[in-house]
Design an enzyme around this catalytic site. Structure first.
Site, PDB file in Angstrom:
ATOM      1  N   ASN A 169       0.782  -1.240   0.000  1.00 11.06           N
ATOM      2  CA  ASN A 169       0.000   0.000   0.000  1.00 11.06           C
ATOM      3  C   ASN A 169       0.818   1.297   0.000  1.00 11.06           C
ATOM      4  O   ASN A 169       0.308   2.344  -0.402  1.00 11.06           O
ATOM      5  CB  ASN A 169      -1.037  -0.014   1.128  1.00 11.06           C
ATOM      6  CG  ASN A 169      -0.432  -0.113   2.497  1.00 11.06           C
ATOM      7  OD1 ASN A 169       0.733  -0.457   2.641  1.00 11.06           O
ATOM      8  ND2 ASN A 169      -1.209   0.187   3.513  1.00 11.06           N
ATOM      9  N   GLU A 265       4.950  -4.289  12.119  1.00 12.90           N
ATOM     10  CA  GLU A 265       4.015  -3.177  11.900  1.00 12.90           C
ATOM     11  C   GLU A 265       2.804  -3.775  11.208  1.00 12.90           C
ATOM     12  O   GLU A 265       2.838  -4.022   9.997  1.00 12.90           O
ATOM     13  CB  GLU A 265       4.665  -2.099  11.010  1.00 12.90           C
ATOM     14  CG  GLU A 265       5.955  -1.504  11.565  1.00 12.90           C
ATOM     15  CD  GLU A 265       5.710  -0.513  12.698  1.00 12.90           C
ATOM     16  OE1 GLU A 265       4.567  -0.064  12.864  1.00 12.90           O
ATOM     17  OE2 GLU A 265       6.673  -0.200  13.409  1.00 12.90           O
ATOM     18  N   CYS A 299      -3.172   1.130   6.848  1.00 12.51           N
ATOM     19  CA  CYS A 299      -3.274   0.448   8.141  1.00 12.51           C
ATOM     20  C   CYS A 299      -3.979   1.312   9.188  1.00 12.51           C
ATOM     21  O   CYS A 299      -4.538   0.790  10.146  1.00 12.51           O
ATOM     22  CB  CYS A 299      -1.890   0.054   8.626  1.00 12.51           C
ATOM     23  SG  CYS A 299      -0.726   1.414   8.531  1.00 12.51           S
TER      24      CYS A 299
HETATM   25  P1  NAP Z   1       0.563  -9.034   3.564  1.00  7.00           P
HETATM   26  O1  NAP Z   1      -0.288  -9.893   2.713  1.00  7.00           O
HETATM   27  O2  NAP Z   1       0.751  -9.421   4.982  1.00  7.00           O
HETATM   28  O3  NAP Z   1       1.985  -8.933   2.808  1.00  7.00           O
HETATM   29  C1  NAP Z   1       3.018  -8.116   3.291  1.00  7.00           C
HETATM   30  C2  NAP Z   1       4.349  -8.649   2.794  1.00  7.00           C
HETATM   31  O4  NAP Z   1       4.600  -9.916   3.378  1.00  7.00           O
HETATM   32  C3  NAP Z   1       4.393  -8.858   1.274  1.00  7.00           C
HETATM   33  O5  NAP Z   1       5.663  -8.513   0.795  1.00  7.00           O
HETATM   34  C4  NAP Z   1       4.136 -10.351   1.170  1.00  7.00           C
HETATM   35  O6  NAP Z   1       4.590 -10.928  -0.035  1.00  7.00           O
HETATM   36  C5  NAP Z   1       4.934 -10.851   2.362  1.00  7.00           C
HETATM   37  N1  NAP Z   1       4.597 -12.206   2.811  1.00  7.00           N
HETATM   38  C6  NAP Z   1       3.442 -12.882   2.619  1.00  7.00           C
HETATM   39  N2  NAP Z   1       3.537 -14.116   3.180  1.00  7.00           N
HETATM   40  C7  NAP Z   1       4.784 -14.217   3.726  1.00  7.00           C
HETATM   41  C8  NAP Z   1       5.482 -15.235   4.434  1.00  7.00           C
HETATM   42  N3  NAP Z   1       4.912 -16.413   4.711  1.00  7.00           N
HETATM   43  N4  NAP Z   1       6.753 -14.982   4.844  1.00  7.00           N
HETATM   44  C9  NAP Z   1       7.338 -13.801   4.600  1.00  7.00           C
HETATM   45  N5  NAP Z   1       6.721 -12.791   3.918  1.00  7.00           N
HETATM   46  C10 NAP Z   1       5.456 -12.992   3.498  1.00  7.00           C
HETATM   47  O7  NAP Z   1       0.039  -7.526   3.572  1.00  7.00           O
HETATM   48  P2  NAP Z   1      -0.416  -6.599   2.373  1.00  7.00           P
HETATM   49  O8  NAP Z   1      -1.722  -7.109   1.840  1.00  7.00           O
HETATM   50  O9  NAP Z   1       0.698  -6.353   1.432  1.00  7.00           O
HETATM   51  O10 NAP Z   1      -0.652  -5.231   3.178  1.00  7.00           O
HETATM   52  C11 NAP Z   1      -1.798  -5.035   3.928  1.00  7.00           C
HETATM   53  C12 NAP Z   1      -1.584  -5.250   5.409  1.00  7.00           C
HETATM   54  O11 NAP Z   1      -0.465  -4.501   5.845  1.00  7.00           O
HETATM   55  C13 NAP Z   1      -2.770  -4.728   6.220  1.00  7.00           C
HETATM   56  O12 NAP Z   1      -3.047  -5.617   7.255  1.00  7.00           O
HETATM   57  C14 NAP Z   1      -2.250  -3.397   6.753  1.00  7.00           C
HETATM   58  O13 NAP Z   1      -2.894  -2.936   7.911  1.00  7.00           O
HETATM   59  C15 NAP Z   1      -0.817  -3.728   7.000  1.00  7.00           C
HETATM   60  N6  NAP Z   1      -0.013  -2.495   7.067  1.00  7.00           N
HETATM   61  C16 NAP Z   1       0.487  -2.096   8.271  1.00  7.00           C
HETATM   62  C17 NAP Z   1       1.204  -0.909   8.364  1.00  7.00           C
HETATM   63  C18 NAP Z   1       1.800  -0.429   9.670  1.00  7.00           C
HETATM   64  O14 NAP Z   1       2.683   0.423   9.622  1.00  7.00           O
HETATM   65  N7  NAP Z   1       1.353  -0.936  10.804  1.00  7.00           N
HETATM   66  C19 NAP Z   1       1.414  -0.142   7.224  1.00  7.00           C
HETATM   67  C20 NAP Z   1       0.893  -0.584   6.003  1.00  7.00           C
HETATM   68  C21 NAP Z   1       0.185  -1.777   5.930  1.00  7.00           C
HETATM   69  P3  NAP Z   1       3.575 -11.069  -1.279  1.00  7.00           P
HETATM   70  O15 NAP Z   1       3.301  -9.682  -1.736  1.00  7.00           O
HETATM   71  O16 NAP Z   1       4.316 -11.885  -2.242  1.00  7.00           O
HETATM   72  O17 NAP Z   1       2.343 -11.744  -0.761  1.00  7.00           O
END
Ligand code: NAP
Length: 490
Positions: A169, A265, A299
């Site tokens: 995002n 995060e 987020c």
């Molecule tokens: P996500 O599905 O959890 O993916 C995040 C990252 O993790 C991607 O690079 C993903 O790769 C990777 N990943 C997935 N499975 C993994 C595994 N088993 N081992 C290691 N890495 C793995 O999240 P998203 O859909 O990209 O982002 C949305 C989420 O992020 C929401 O829950 C949002 O709230 C959270 N977020 C939090 C913050 C904060 O600062 N707290 C900021 C922004 C977003 P792939 O892309 O290949 O799946």
């Protein structure tokens, strides 16, 4: 592929060919084998291809980072600072091109994409300053019986190889929040950006190289989290994982990572409280931005709005009007407020959650419709605390409005969440503000603004299932260094 080109400050659309991006290992750009297509979520056009890193590529990226540690950890702070400063300048110089990349790969509206580049320019500047501020302190050793003859102090040292895993995002600024402090602190990095949005991260790698970053300090590999990410976080040569993403993936990484440092995060279902003494115009304007920017895929999006009963009707009328004013469509258009969601699955999931809520008695005040990847900005009322749209992270342009009688009740409902990232309260009363500060278990309370507010140098992160550890340059640098105690027996 359509990209935005800036000609004498005017934005116009030009057609150029999609680019073949390479991965970045040991200072070299490599084509790799199998390729992944990256698509614009608005029109599904292929905007670039990237290599799908093999097991061997991941292994080489970690080896390269391990080798580069000696050089970056010994590089004087003023030199690390200069590289970061120059990267900031380069980002500013290429701001329109990079905003075009962000908008094309993530679907983020142009105005917010430009805003993200401006924030990353600052993030690198804060990191450049932070690189020169890393220090320990003396410890009054004679405070402990038996240590009277000791003189002690601690210094901070880099943790080592850092695996940085980022979400889709904020393809630039959330990568910057990992890479910039890691370099400031003298670490080396293997970055795995989200598979949906890797292009901006790769472009940032080019700028860091141009800024003089030594070979191997930053390595960028792309590929599915379940394979590439998993291998990266489980490798014993990696000393720390800095992860931003969803709570389920965060938990999976913790279970796979072994003995390492972690910062997590994670997500949230953020709430804001609007009290009867609030500036309603301000609250409406900020809540609309906080709910719908990037189609709610932030987020700290506003997902729950608690409004004091006596102003609820007035607030709701104005908020519906502000929602209906949102310009929906192509993120590359300058006037766009709300673009597509990241993919069709996500748009359909949000549609299903709203439908489930309606079946359970919720009422749609406006919105509630989907066209391909675009979900309309949607306002719900008559919701209950067991509905997914309240208790889980919607991560879409859907906001629920719930009236309340007393501020204490609103604070209790805000805190009734397994997440704890940020919360907002609109009030002129200092006692209401302090009740919120004391009683809501979150990483940040924002008074007279939405929980979506963030400045890049402030400590930022969550409690409970929103994770642990803090970003914000000074705080990330602290996470990315280890204190080493020194004692002189005199
Ligand atoms: P996500 O599905 O959890 O993916 C995040 C990252 O993790 C991607 O690079 C993903 O790769 C990777 N990943 C997935 N499975 C993994 C595994 N088993 N081992 C290691 N890495 C793995 O999240 P998203 O859909 O990209 O982002 C949305 C989420 O992020 C929401 O829950 C949002 O709230 C959270 N977020 C939090 C913050 C904060 O600062 N707290 C900021 C922004 C977003 P792939 O892309 O290949 O799946």
């Amino acid at each position: 592929m359509q990209v935005l080109m800036t000609i004498l400050g005017q934005i116009s659309e030009e057609v150029i060919v999609s680019r073949e991006y390479k991965m970045f290992i040991n200072g070299k750009w490599e084509m790799g084998g199998e390729r992944i297509e990256v698509r614009n979520p608005y029109n599904q056009e292929v905007i670039g291809t990237v290599p799908n890193a093999s097991n061997k590529d991941v292994d080489r990226a970690i080896a390269s980072a391990e080798k580069a540690l000696a050089e970056i950890s010994e590089l004087p702070a003023h030199r690390r600072s200069k590289i970061l400063e120059k990267t900031s300048d380069l980002l500013a110089r290429h701001k329109d091109e990079i905003a075009g990349l962000i908008a094309s790969e993530s679907g983020k509206a142009w105005k917010y994409s430009v805003g993200e580049v401006a924030r990353a320019v600052q993030t690198f500047k804060f990191a450049a300053e932070g690189a020169k501020q890393i220090h320990g302190e003396t410890v009054p050793m004679d405070a402990a019986e038996g240590s009277e003859n000791q003189v002690g102090f601690y210094m901070r040292f880099p943790v080592g190889v850092i695996a940085a895993i980022s979400p889709f995002n904020f393809p630039l600024n959330l990568v910057a929040h990992k890479v910039a402090p890691a370099i400031a602190a003298g670490n080396s990095i293997v970055l795995k950006p989200a598979t949906a949005t890797p292009l901006t991260a790769l472009r940032l790698g080019e700028l860091l190289q141009e800024a003089g970053l030594p070979d191997g300090v930053l390595n960028i590999i792309v590929g599915p989290g379940s394979t590439v990410g998993d291998q990266l976080v489980s490798d014993e040569r990696v000393s720390m994982v800095t992860f931003t993403g969803s709570p389920p993936v965060g938990k999976r990484i913790l279970s796979r990572g072994g003995l390492k440092k972690f910062t997590m995060e994670l997500g949230s279902n953020s709430a804001t409280i609007v009290c009867d003494d609030a500036d309603i115009g301000l609250a409406v304007e900020r809540c609309a931005m906080g709910s719908y920017a990037l189609s709610g895929q932030v987020c700290i999006s506003v997902q729950r709005i608690y409004v004091q009963q006596s102003i609820a009707d007035k607030f709701i009328d104005k908020f519906i009007a502000a929602t209906q004013k949102q310009v929906i469509g192509d993120p590359l258009q300058k006037d766009c407020d709300v673009g597509p969601m990241i993919d069709l699955n996500e748009a359909e999931r949000v549609e299903q959650w709203v439908n489930e809520a309606v079946e359970g008695g919720a009422k749609i005040l406006t919105g509630g419709k989907r066209e391909e990847t675009i979900y309309q900005p949607t306002v719900l009322t008559n919701v209950t605390s067991d509905m997914k749209v309240i208790k889980d992270e919607v991560f879409g342009p859907v906001v629920s409005i719930v009236p309340f009688d007393t501020v204490a009740e609103a604070i209790r409902m805000t805190d009734d969440s397994r997440y704890g990232l940020q919360a907002g309260i609109f009030t002129q009363r200092i006692d209401s503000a302090f009740q919120a500060i004391r009683r809501i278990n979150v990483g940040g309370v924002i008074i007279n603004d939405v929980p979506t507010f963030r400045a890049d140098h402030m400590p930022y992160g969550g409690n409970k299932e929103s994770g642990f550890g803090r970003e914000g340059l000074k705080f990330a640098i602290e996470e990315m260094t280890n204190p080493k105690m020194v004692c002189f027996n005199l």
